[in-house]
Design a protein around this motif. Sequence first.
Motif, PDB file in Angstrom:
ATOM      1  N   SER A  83       0.948  -1.035   0.089  1.00 37.39           N
ATOM      2  CA  SER A  83      -0.087  -0.023  -0.026  1.00 37.39           C
ATOM      3  C   SER A  83       0.877   1.178   0.074  1.00 37.39           C
ATOM      4  CB  SER A  83      -1.012  -0.035   1.286  1.00 37.39           C
ATOM      5  OG  SER A  83      -0.217   0.105   2.529  1.00 37.39           O
ATOM      6  N   LYS A  84       2.113   1.137   0.580  1.00 42.33           N
ATOM      7  CA  LYS A  84       2.914   2.343   0.526  1.00 42.33           C
ATOM      8  C   LYS A  84       3.790   2.222  -0.993  1.00 42.33           C
ATOM      9  CE  LYS A  84       3.332   2.251   5.642  1.00 42.33           C
ATOM     10  NZ  LYS A  84       4.294   2.015   6.562  1.00 42.33           N
ATOM     11  N   GLY A  85       3.569   1.475  -1.864  1.00 44.68           N
ATOM     12  CA  GLY A  85       4.323   1.539  -2.943  1.00 44.68           C
ATOM     13  C   GLY A  85       5.541   0.639  -3.229  1.00 44.68           C
ATOM     14  N   GLU A  86       5.445  -0.358  -2.230  1.00 44.78           N
ATOM     15  CA  GLU A  86       6.688  -1.175  -2.256  1.00 44.78           C
ATOM     16  C   GLU A  86       6.666  -1.914  -3.585  1.00 44.78           C
ATOM     17  OE1 GLU A  86       9.968  -1.846  -1.337  1.00 44.78           O
ATOM     18  OE2 GLU A  86       9.515  -2.306   0.646  1.00 44.78           O
ATOM     19  N   LYS A  87       7.801  -2.397  -4.266  1.00 42.67           N
ATOM     20  CA  LYS A  87       7.570  -3.159  -5.606  1.00 42.67           C
ATOM     21  C   LYS A  87       7.421  -4.628  -5.200  1.00 42.67           C
ATOM     22  CE  LYS A  87      10.422   0.147  -8.211  1.00 42.67           C
ATOM     23  NZ  LYS A  87       9.426   0.754  -9.143  1.00 42.67           N
ATOM     24  N   PRO A 109      18.994 -27.145  -3.292  1.00 41.87           N
ATOM     25  CA  PRO A 109      19.992 -26.397  -3.996  1.00 41.87           C
ATOM     26  C   PRO A 109      19.589 -26.285  -5.729  1.00 41.87           C
ATOM     27  CG  PRO A 109      20.907 -28.190  -2.806  1.00 41.87           C
ATOM     28  CD  PRO A 109      19.273 -28.309  -2.832  1.00 41.87           C
ATOM     29  N   GLU A 110      18.836 -26.881  -6.297  1.00 41.10           N
ATOM     30  CA  GLU A 110      18.470 -26.783  -7.592  1.00 41.10           C
ATOM     31  C   GLU A 110      17.688 -25.464  -7.741  1.00 41.10           C
ATOM     32  OE1 GLU A 110      14.964 -29.192  -6.049  1.00 41.10           O
ATOM     33  OE2 GLU A 110      17.121 -29.001  -5.745  1.00 41.10           O
ATOM     34  N   LEU A 111      16.952 -24.832  -6.719  1.00 44.60           N
ATOM     35  CA  LEU A 111      16.316 -23.757  -6.626  1.00 44.60           C
ATOM     36  C   LEU A 111      17.439 -22.393  -6.714  1.00 44.60           C
ATOM     37  CD1 LEU A 111      13.393 -24.421  -4.590  1.00 44.60           C
ATOM     38  CD2 LEU A 111      13.510 -24.551  -6.782  1.00 44.60           C
ATOM     39  N   GLY A 112      18.564 -22.640  -6.652  1.00 45.55           N
ATOM     40  CA  GLY A 112      19.677 -21.533  -6.472  1.00 45.55           C
ATOM     41  C   GLY A 112      19.645 -20.413  -7.776  1.00 45.55           C
ATOM     42  N   ASP A 113      19.320 -20.871  -8.821  1.00 43.04           N
ATOM     43  CA  ASP A 113      19.264 -20.184  -9.925  1.00 43.04           C
ATOM     44  C   ASP A 113      18.141 -19.094  -9.897  1.00 43.04           C
ATOM     45  OD1 ASP A 113      21.516 -21.286 -11.206  1.00 43.04           O
ATOM     46  OD2 ASP A 113      20.492 -22.570 -12.569  1.00 43.04           O
ATOM     47  N   PHE A 114      16.968 -19.496  -9.329  1.00 49.59           N
ATOM     48  CA  PHE A 114      16.039 -18.742  -9.158  1.00 49.59           C
ATOM     49  C   PHE A 114      16.275 -17.520  -8.243  1.00 49.59           C
ATOM     50  CE2 PHE A 114      11.963 -17.855  -6.948  1.00 49.59           C
ATOM     51  CZ  PHE A 114      11.184 -17.415  -7.772  1.00 49.59           C
ATOM     52  N   VAL A 115      16.886 -17.760  -7.284  1.00 49.38           N
ATOM     53  CA  VAL A 115      17.169 -16.802  -6.008  1.00 49.38           C
ATOM     54  C   VAL A 115      18.267 -15.713  -6.690  1.00 49.38           C
ATOM     55  CG1 VAL A 115      18.168 -16.606  -3.879  1.00 49.38           C
ATOM     56  CG2 VAL A 115      17.020 -18.333  -4.230  1.00 49.38           C
ATOM     57  N   LYS A 116      19.158 -16.351  -7.734  1.00 47.87           N
ATOM     58  CA  LYS A 116      20.061 -15.496  -8.346  1.00 47.87           C
ATOM     59  C   LYS A 116      19.365 -14.575  -9.156  1.00 47.87           C
ATOM     60  CE  LYS A 116      23.998 -18.819  -8.202  1.00 47.87           C
ATOM     61  NZ  LYS A 116      24.879 -19.528  -8.926  1.00 47.87           N
ATOM     62  N   PHE A 117      18.246 -15.227 -10.099  1.00 46.73           N
ATOM     63  CA  PHE A 117      17.390 -14.485 -10.904  1.00 46.73           C
ATOM     64  C   PHE A 117      16.818 -13.024  -9.926  1.00 46.73           C
ATOM     65  CE2 PHE A 117      13.520 -13.476 -12.847  1.00 46.73           C
ATOM     66  CZ  PHE A 117      14.109 -13.094 -14.392  1.00 46.73           C
ATOM     67  N   LEU A 118      16.235 -13.696  -9.251  1.00 47.67           N
ATOM     68  CA  LEU A 118      15.624 -12.476  -8.250  1.00 47.67           C
ATOM     69  C   LEU A 118      16.630 -11.523  -7.749  1.00 47.67           C
ATOM     70  CD1 LEU A 118      13.172 -14.254  -5.578  1.00 47.67           C
ATOM     71  CD2 LEU A 118      12.650 -12.511  -7.277  1.00 47.67           C
ATOM     72  N   THR A 119      17.657 -11.855  -7.141  1.00 49.46           N
ATOM     73  CA  THR A 119      18.686 -11.073  -6.764  1.00 49.46           C
ATOM     74  C   THR A 119      19.255 -10.139  -7.958  1.00 49.46           C
ATOM     75  OG1 THR A 119      19.661 -12.823  -5.161  1.00 49.46           O
ATOM     76  CG2 THR A 119      21.155 -10.810  -5.798  1.00 49.46           C
ATOM     77  N   ARG A 120      19.423 -10.341  -9.157  1.00 53.91           N
ATOM     78  CA  ARG A 120      19.770  -9.775 -10.167  1.00 53.91           C
ATOM     79  C   ARG A 120      18.844  -8.672 -10.757  1.00 53.91           C
ATOM     80  NH1 ARG A 120      20.773 -13.620 -13.558  1.00 53.91           N
ATOM     81  NH2 ARG A 120      19.049 -13.526 -14.626  1.00 53.91           N
ATOM     82  N   GLU A 121      17.436  -9.316 -10.733  1.00 61.04           N
ATOM     83  CA  GLU A 121      16.378  -8.261 -11.041  1.00 61.04           C
ATOM     84  C   GLU A 121      16.018  -7.180 -10.126  1.00 61.04           C
ATOM     85  OE1 GLU A 121      14.613  -8.455 -14.043  1.00 61.04           O
ATOM     86  OE2 GLU A 121      16.400  -9.350 -14.523  1.00 61.04           O
ATOM     87  N   ASN A 122      16.019  -7.835  -8.962  1.00 64.88           N
ATOM     88  CA  ASN A 122      16.105  -6.628  -7.856  1.00 64.88           C
ATOM     89  C   ASN A 122      17.160  -5.638  -7.754  1.00 64.88           C
ATOM     90  OD1 ASN A 122      14.269  -5.860  -5.127  1.00 64.88           O
ATOM     91  ND2 ASN A 122      16.319  -6.192  -4.480  1.00 64.88           N
TER      92      ASN A 122
END
Length: 207
Positions: A83-87, A109-122
């Motif tokens: 509600s405060k505009g957080e993405k 551990p196979e989900l590591g790429d997903f976390v890396k993607f989130l990190t990069r995009e964020n």
Amino acid sequence: FHRRVCNPQRARYYLAMLASGITRGTVARSIFKEVEYTHQINTAALRKLLLLDGEVFLREAYKRILGRPIDDSGLQHYSERLSKGEKKLRILYDLATSSEGQARWALHPELGDFVKFLTRENGLLDPIKFKDIVSLVALKNDEFVQKAYRAFLKREVDADGLAAYQQALRCGCSKIRILHALAYSNEGRGFQKTLPVRLFLMLGRVG
């Protein structure tokens, strides 16, 4: 549910959920759906999540990222942030890098790429600017380390990191060198920095 003995890592993870106040029913549902949601966490699922809004987005984010239904406190907290505009991408990143999220990634551990993607995009959403450096250098030691982690790694400092950098400061290590170490660590490289920040950190490191 899975007709086998729970391994020690998973057992600790679910015991921690119970210790935090999450009900047995919620933990049981999480165990039951674990494989289902694990296989559905990928970048395509992330894009679909970002198309959702409000409470629907939060409920689905908890299921995809943490593998369980959202609790009342989580719903209230993240609803206020939205509600405060957080993405939405920032909220997904915070869930993924929370202590619960990290425990889950450790089990899968196979989900590591997903976390890396989130990190990069964020990281692309909020590049580190020169004014951030100026503000950080003016801070006292403990506050400097805590806010440096938030700025460069987008998370709270852990106990080991705090102790290590406190010791480095006591031994005369400059704040710029510490910022450089954070910025170009394996974790910090994923976050975008403006050109003035990159040049200042490189010059400060060799100065």
